[in-house]
Structures are given as structure tokens and as C-alpha cells.
Scaffold this motif. Structure first.
Motif, short mmCIF file in Angstrom:
data_model
loop_
_atom_site.label_atom_id
_atom_site.label_comp_id
_atom_site.label_asym_id
_atom_site.label_seq_id
_atom_site.Cartn_x
_atom_site.Cartn_y
_atom_site.Cartn_z
N GLN A 26 47.43 40.49 48.09
CA GLN A 26 47.90 39.31 47.33
C GLN A 26 47.10 38.04 47.63
N LEU A 27 46.25 38.05 48.66
CA LEU A 27 45.48 36.84 48.98
C LEU A 27 44.33 36.67 47.99
N ALA A 28 43.89 37.76 47.41
CA ALA A 28 42.83 37.70 46.39
C ALA A 28 43.34 38.46 45.16
N ILE A 155 39.21 27.73 53.20
CA ILE A 155 38.00 26.96 53.39
C ILE A 155 37.40 26.70 51.99
N ALA A 156 36.69 25.57 51.83
CA ALA A 156 36.09 25.26 50.51
C ALA A 156 34.93 26.21 50.23
N VAL A 157 34.86 26.66 48.98
CA VAL A 157 33.75 27.54 48.55
C VAL A 157 32.98 26.85 47.43
N ASN A 158 31.70 26.64 47.66
CA ASN A 158 30.84 25.98 46.66
C ASN A 158 29.75 26.94 46.21
N TRP A 159 29.12 26.57 45.11
CA TRP A 159 28.07 27.41 44.51
C TRP A 159 26.80 26.60 44.38
N THR A 160 25.68 27.28 44.37
CA THR A 160 24.45 26.65 43.87
C THR A 160 24.41 26.94 42.37
N ALA A 161 23.58 26.19 41.65
CA ALA A 161 23.49 26.43 40.20
C ALA A 161 23.07 27.88 39.96
N ILE A 182 34.98 36.35 44.38
CA ILE A 182 34.15 35.80 45.46
C ILE A 182 34.84 34.57 46.05
N GLU A 183 35.31 33.69 45.19
CA GLU A 183 35.94 32.47 45.70
C GLU A 183 37.19 32.79 46.51
N GLN A 184 38.01 33.71 46.01
CA GLN A 184 39.26 34.02 46.72
C GLN A 184 38.99 34.69 48.07
N CYS A 185 37.99 35.56 48.11
CA CYS A 185 37.70 36.26 49.39
C CYS A 185 37.03 35.32 50.38
N LEU A 186 36.04 34.55 49.94
CA LEU A 186 35.33 33.68 50.89
C LEU A 186 36.21 32.53 51.35
#
Ligand code: SAM
Length: 230
Positions: A26-28, A155-161, A182-186
């Protein structure tokens, strides 16, 4: 005395490695997989009535952590990985009989196959049994757990373009919510708690058939650097 058990099926999961799988289901919610049932449980009779159920408990084997020597105490990652507690006070994968349990969403039923989401299971996990989630019995309003009362901090998850563009096009190809996965797991911050990451260090894992690589520009955020088909 010993008993033997036989898996009733196997999970085909988005998670191809243990690293970065959430610590609980349920976390992701974007983590999906299919439970393929073995005969005779792949017959329609075994699934009758399941269409009325939104979530199921899966009892499964931690097949990649099975041990020969019993452990009485373990170091849960949640407690920083340096504090020992009794194995029965934890959901550690190092268990006497290697049995795990996860409550997951039942998205869809096909002949012999259950489509699941919100899973925390490695690809190839053998499943021993399926039980319906029963809200009146399984929701306990005054339950407490002093070792794990709240969901892990995010934790905050950011992307490069580039990585965002890669994730979007791989998501289209796969027909899966890859960016959300990816965002939910990281966001769970998969690195071991004792590790202070340097910005140069790269981490990676495999989701579906893509390799995801990221780094920590600072200890409180992640930047995804690469999403590449393997
Ligand atoms: N929800 C289950 C439970 O409470 O029994 C599992 C909790 S366990 C802490 C979750 C971790 O088990 C995941 O982060 C993943 O690394 C690991 N895992 C998942 N499937 C596995 C498998 N088949 N064999 C070994 N480890 C597995």
C-alpha cells in the motif's frame, strides 16, 4: 514434526530486485503485478465470489531470504539497522519459516490470474494462500505498535528533464504508471539508514524491464538521473 506446503501460485511483479521495494504493501499504489495461479487453483471454481472483494491477504514465501539457522533477534531497517529486537516484534524477511503476508488491492480477475496493485513483493514470489480482506475483523481502531506506529517519512523525489522524458516514454511503452511507481518507491528513501550518501554516488534498481538510477544531491532529496530499458 514438520509440515510441507505447496505454493498455489507465483507473483509476476514490477519489482525485479529487492532494493527499493517498499517495506510494506500500500505504500506504492502504482506497484503492480499478476498472481498466476497453479493448477488446480487456476480453475474458475477457486475464484468464485472473489469479484466481490476489493483487497486480499497474500501469504507467501520470502524465497530470496530463506535461512537454515533460526534468528531470534533481527535489526529492522526501520529502527536504523543498528537496534536488535525479537523477530516476532518485526515484519523482517528473516523469519522462522520464511512466511510473509501482505494485503494488496485486487484490481481485476482473469481466468487463473489475479491482477494486483500496492504490492511489496519481488518477482517470482511463491504464494501459499489467498484470503479476502474482511474490514469488520481486519480494521482495528485502537491498534498500536510502538516500534512502527506511522508510515515511514517520505523524501522529495525530483527529475531531470531527460529522466522525466525517459520515464514518460517507457511508461507509454509498458502501459504502466512508471513515473508514479518510481516516485512512490524512491520517496520511501530505500538507502540503508546507516549510509550518508555522497552526491556522486549512484543508486539503482530494476522496475519492470527498466533500470532506474538516482542520486542524493543532498541527504533529504533524490534526483532521478536515468530510466533506461535493459
Ligand atoms: N508485507 C510483508 C510482511 O509484512 O510480511 C513483507 C514485509 S518485508 C519487510 C518487505 C520487504 O521484503 C521488501 O522491501 C522486499 O525487499 C522484501 N521481499 C519482498 N518479496 C521478497 C521475496 N520473495 N524474498 C525475499 N525478500 C522479499
Amino acid at each position: 514434526m514438520s509440515y510441507s506446503v505447496t505454493p498455489i501460485g507465483v507473483v509476476r511483479s514490477c519489482f525485479k530486485e529487492k532494493f527499493a521495494i517498499p517495506r510494506q504493501p500500500q505504500l506504492a499504489p502504482a506497484a503492480r503485478g499478476v498472481l498466476e495461479l497453479h493448477p488446480p487453483f487456476d480453475q474458475a471454481h477457486a475464484l468464485e465470489g472473489l469479484e466481490q472483494v476489493s483487497h486480499v491477504w497474500l501469504l507467501f514465501l520470502f524465497h530470496q531470504s530463506l535461512e537454515t539457522e533460526p534468528r531470534l533477534r533481527v535489526r529492522p531497517p526501520r529502527l536504523g539497522g543498528n537496534r536488535m529486537v525479537g523477530v516476532f516484534a518485526t515484519r523482517s524477511t528473516h523469519r522462522p519459516n520464511g512466511i510473509g503476508q501482505s494485503v494488496v488491492r485486487l484490481e481485476r480477475i482473469e481466468p487463473g490470474r489475479l491482477h494486483l496493485s500496492g504490492i511489496d513483493l519481488l518477482d517470482g514470489t511463491p504464494v501459499l494462500d489467498i484470503k479476502p480482506y474482511v474490514p469488520y475483523a481486519d480494521v482495528i481502531d485502537d491498534a498500536r505498535n510502538g516500534l512502527a506506529n506511522n508510515a515511514p517519512a517520505l523524501i522529495a523525489v525530483n527529475w531531470t528533464a531527460t529522466s522525466l522524458q525517459q520515464a514518460c516514454s517507457e511508461a507509454l511503452r509498458l502501459g504502466e504508471p512508471l513515473q508514479a511507481l518510481i516516485e512512490q518507491c524512491l520517496a520511501q528513501d530505500p538507502r540503508p539508514a546507516y549510509q550518508t550518501p555522497s552526491p556522486e554516488r549512484r543508486y539503482g534498481t530494476r522496475l519492470w524491464d527498466v533500470e532506474v538510477r538516482w542520486h542524493y544531491p543532498d541527504p533529504s532529496s533524490i534526483t532521478v538521473v536515468d530510466v533506461v530499458r535493459v
